[in-house]
Scaffold this motif. Structure first.
Motif, PDB file in Angstrom:
ATOM      1  N   UNK A   1      20.318  41.867 -44.447  1.00 18.26           N
ATOM      2  CA  UNK A   1      21.667  42.278 -44.830  1.00 18.26           C
ATOM      3  C   UNK A   1      22.660  42.005 -43.702  1.00 18.26           C
ATOM      4  N   UNK A   2      22.270  42.333 -42.471  1.00 14.43           N
ATOM      5  CA  UNK A   2      23.152  42.125 -41.324  1.00 14.43           C
ATOM      6  C   UNK A   2      23.386  40.637 -41.084  1.00 14.43           C
ATOM      7  N   UNK A   3      22.352  39.822 -41.266  1.00  9.28           N
ATOM      8  CA  UNK A   3      22.502  38.370 -41.087  1.00  9.28           C
ATOM      9  C   UNK A   3      23.503  37.804 -42.086  1.00  9.28           C
ATOM     10  N   UNK A   4      23.338  38.156 -43.370  1.00  7.59           N
ATOM     11  CA  UNK A   4      24.247  37.639 -44.398  1.00  7.59           C
ATOM     12  C   UNK A   4      25.663  38.160 -44.175  1.00  7.59           C
ATOM     13  N   UNK A   5      25.765  39.432 -43.782  1.00  5.03           N
ATOM     14  CA  UNK A   5      27.069  40.018 -43.512  1.00  5.03           C
ATOM     15  C   UNK A   5      27.776  39.273 -42.379  1.00  5.03           C
ATOM     16  N   UNK A   6      27.033  39.009 -41.293  1.00  5.58           N
ATOM     17  CA  UNK A   6      27.601  38.303 -40.140  1.00  5.58           C
ATOM     18  C   UNK A   6      27.960  36.867 -40.489  1.00  5.58           C
ATOM     19  N   UNK A   7      27.107  36.219 -41.286  1.00  9.70           N
ATOM     20  CA  UNK A   7      27.329  34.825 -41.688  1.00  9.70           C
ATOM     21  C   UNK A   7      28.662  34.672 -42.417  1.00  9.70           C
ATOM     22  N   UNK A   8      28.931  35.594 -43.351  1.00 13.55           N
ATOM     23  CA  UNK A   8      30.184  35.524 -44.115  1.00 13.55           C
ATOM     24  C   UNK A   8      31.366  35.953 -43.264  1.00 13.55           C
ATOM     25  N   UNK A   9      31.154  36.974 -42.425  1.00 14.80           N
ATOM     26  CA  UNK A   9      32.249  37.536 -41.635  1.00 14.80           C
ATOM     27  C   UNK A   9      32.852  36.517 -40.675  1.00 14.80           C
ATOM     28  N   UNK A  10      32.013  35.708 -40.022  1.00  8.40           N
ATOM     29  CA  UNK A  10      32.534  34.758 -39.033  1.00  8.40           C
ATOM     30  C   UNK A  10      33.188  33.549 -39.680  1.00  8.40           C
ATOM     31  N   UNK A  11      33.036  33.416 -41.012  1.00 12.76           N
ATOM     32  CA  UNK A  11      33.628  32.269 -41.714  1.00 12.76           C
ATOM     33  C   UNK A  11      34.775  32.654 -42.636  1.00 12.76           C
ATOM     34  N   UNK A  12      35.056  33.933 -42.735  1.00 13.87           N
ATOM     35  CA  UNK A  12      35.983  34.406 -43.766  1.00 13.87           C
ATOM     36  C   UNK A  12      37.392  33.852 -43.579  1.00 13.87           C
ATOM     37  N   UNK A  13      37.799  33.590 -42.342  1.00 13.06           N
ATOM     38  CA  UNK A  13      39.158  33.087 -42.100  1.00 13.06           C
ATOM     39  C   UNK A  13      39.345  31.640 -42.533  1.00 13.06           C
TER      40      UNK A  13
ATOM     41  N   UNK B   1      39.130  37.237 -50.954  1.00  7.34           N
ATOM     42  CA  UNK B   1      39.004  38.501 -51.670  1.00  7.34           C
ATOM     43  C   UNK B   1      37.573  38.706 -52.167  1.00  7.34           C
ATOM     44  N   UNK B   2      36.964  37.643 -52.678  1.00  5.73           N
ATOM     45  CA  UNK B   2      35.578  37.733 -53.135  1.00  5.73           C
ATOM     46  C   UNK B   2      34.646  38.000 -51.961  1.00  5.73           C
ATOM     47  N   UNK B   3      34.910  37.331 -50.834  1.00  9.12           N
ATOM     48  CA  UNK B   3      34.075  37.517 -49.652  1.00  9.12           C
ATOM     49  C   UNK B   3      34.179  38.940 -49.120  1.00  9.12           C
ATOM     50  N   UNK B   4      35.373  39.519 -49.151  1.00 10.16           N
ATOM     51  CA  UNK B   4      35.563  40.898 -48.687  1.00 10.16           C
ATOM     52  C   UNK B   4      34.766  41.871 -49.550  1.00 10.16           C
TER      53      UNK B   4
ATOM     54  N   UNK C   1      27.550  44.741 -48.717  1.00  5.77           N
ATOM     55  CA  UNK C   1      26.535  44.509 -47.697  1.00  5.77           C
ATOM     56  C   UNK C   1      26.601  45.559 -46.598  1.00  5.77           C
ATOM     57  N   UNK C   2      27.806  45.926 -46.206  1.00  4.18           N
ATOM     58  CA  UNK C   2      27.973  46.928 -45.155  1.00  4.18           C
ATOM     59  C   UNK C   2      27.421  48.272 -45.597  1.00  4.18           C
ATOM     60  N   UNK C   3      27.725  48.681 -46.843  1.00  5.99           N
ATOM     61  CA  UNK C   3      27.217  49.946 -47.363  1.00  5.99           C
ATOM     62  C   UNK C   3      25.695  49.934 -47.443  1.00  5.99           C
ATOM     63  N   UNK C   4      25.152  48.802 -47.903  1.00  9.99           N
ATOM     64  CA  UNK C   4      23.697  48.681 -47.972  1.00  9.99           C
ATOM     65  C   UNK C   4      23.052  48.764 -46.607  1.00  9.99           C
ATOM     66  N   UNK C   5      23.664  48.126 -45.600  1.00 13.93           N
ATOM     67  CA  UNK C   5      23.125  48.162 -44.238  1.00 13.93           C
ATOM     68  C   UNK C   5      23.166  49.579 -43.670  1.00 13.93           C
ATOM     69  N   UNK C   6      24.264  50.294 -43.936  1.00 14.57           N
ATOM     70  CA  UNK C   6      24.383  51.677 -43.445  1.00 14.57           C
ATOM     71  C   UNK C   6      23.297  52.565 -44.047  1.00 14.57           C
TER      72      UNK C   6
END
Length: 252
Positions: free
Chosen positions: A15-27, A35-38, A44-49
């Protein structure tokens, strides 16, 4: 070590890997894709928590309410991710904005000659084509989205740039693209060649090769009183590469 803890740790890392992968590319994404990526990131963040809480306190795994929330979160993340991927695969819709102004040329016969760059959404290309059609200029488009240019006029010829089909030209065949464009300009007076796939060409070729190809094609077309127009998403290009293109192509 408890096998369930190992399982939970693997899920958390995924979950953290996929979250980080999308986060660094979102811009790099357009507003709608962002909006879809957010939405994906939120799930993913809720699932990781929830997984972190589960690993920290093994008794949490017996809490059926938390397990239900976690299951719904993972399901929501995958659904949002599927919509996000589908959005990236779908060509943007036609939305015409009347903002593009073509450069003025001297002489009694209207024409577009030179090398130009259009940045931003693809709708600006439609606006550009509508203005070029007023000059009755023949248009050749190299693109990843041939269906996007359907029904835009009889004077528009579209070439699909693709690696997956014999119906188009592979992105590695830069010389074939150049030869096709030059032939079109020779056969059609005051032709306008639009390349709406620069980012895709850069996936299969080094920037130096693509830049050399574009500069060479530009010179050929100008000598034949034709024009070369690049459609570029500046957010998808390295800043130094975009700057080099601006040195060769006048922004519209």
């Amino acid at each position: 070590m408890d096998l369930y803890i190992i399982y939970s740790a693997v899920i958390l890392i995924s979950l953290v890997y996929l979250l980080t992968f999308i986060l660094i590319r979102i811009n790099k994404y357009s507003d709608k894709a962002k909006k879809s990526a957010i939405l994906v990131l939120l799930f993913l963040s809720l699932g990781a928590i929830l997984k972190i809480l589960e690993i920290a306190d093994p008794s949490v795994k017996m809490d059926y309410i938390i397990q239900l929330v976690y299951s719904l979160t993972v399901f929501g993340a995958f659904v949002a991710l599927s919509f996000y991927i589908k959005f990236l695969e779908t060509p943007p819709s036609l939305t015409v904005h009347h903002s593009t102004k073509l450069p003025k040329n001297g002489g009694s016969e209207p024409k577009l000659v030179g090398a130009y760059l259009v940045s931003g959404s693809r709708s600006r290309i439609v606006d550009l084509i509508n203005m070029i059609r007023e000059l009755n200029a023949p248009i050749l488009v190299f693109t990843r989205y041939p269906t996007f240019y359907q029904d835009l006029g009889e004077n528009i010829k579209v070439i699909w740039i693709t690696q997956a089909s014999e119906d188009g030209i592979p992105p590695t065949k830069l010389h074939v693209i150049q030869d096709y464009a030059i032939k079109f300009a020779k056969e059609n007076k005051y032709a306008v060649v639009i390349i709406d796939c620069v980012e895709y060409l850069l996936l299969y070729n080094e920037f130096a090769s693509v830049f050399k190809f574009l500069a060479s094609l530009k010179d050929y077309l100008i000598m034949m009183n034709s024009a070369l127009v690049l459609a570029v998403d500046e957010k998808a290009l390295d800043e130094k590469y975009y700057t080099l293109l601006l040195n060769e192509f006048e922004p519209l």
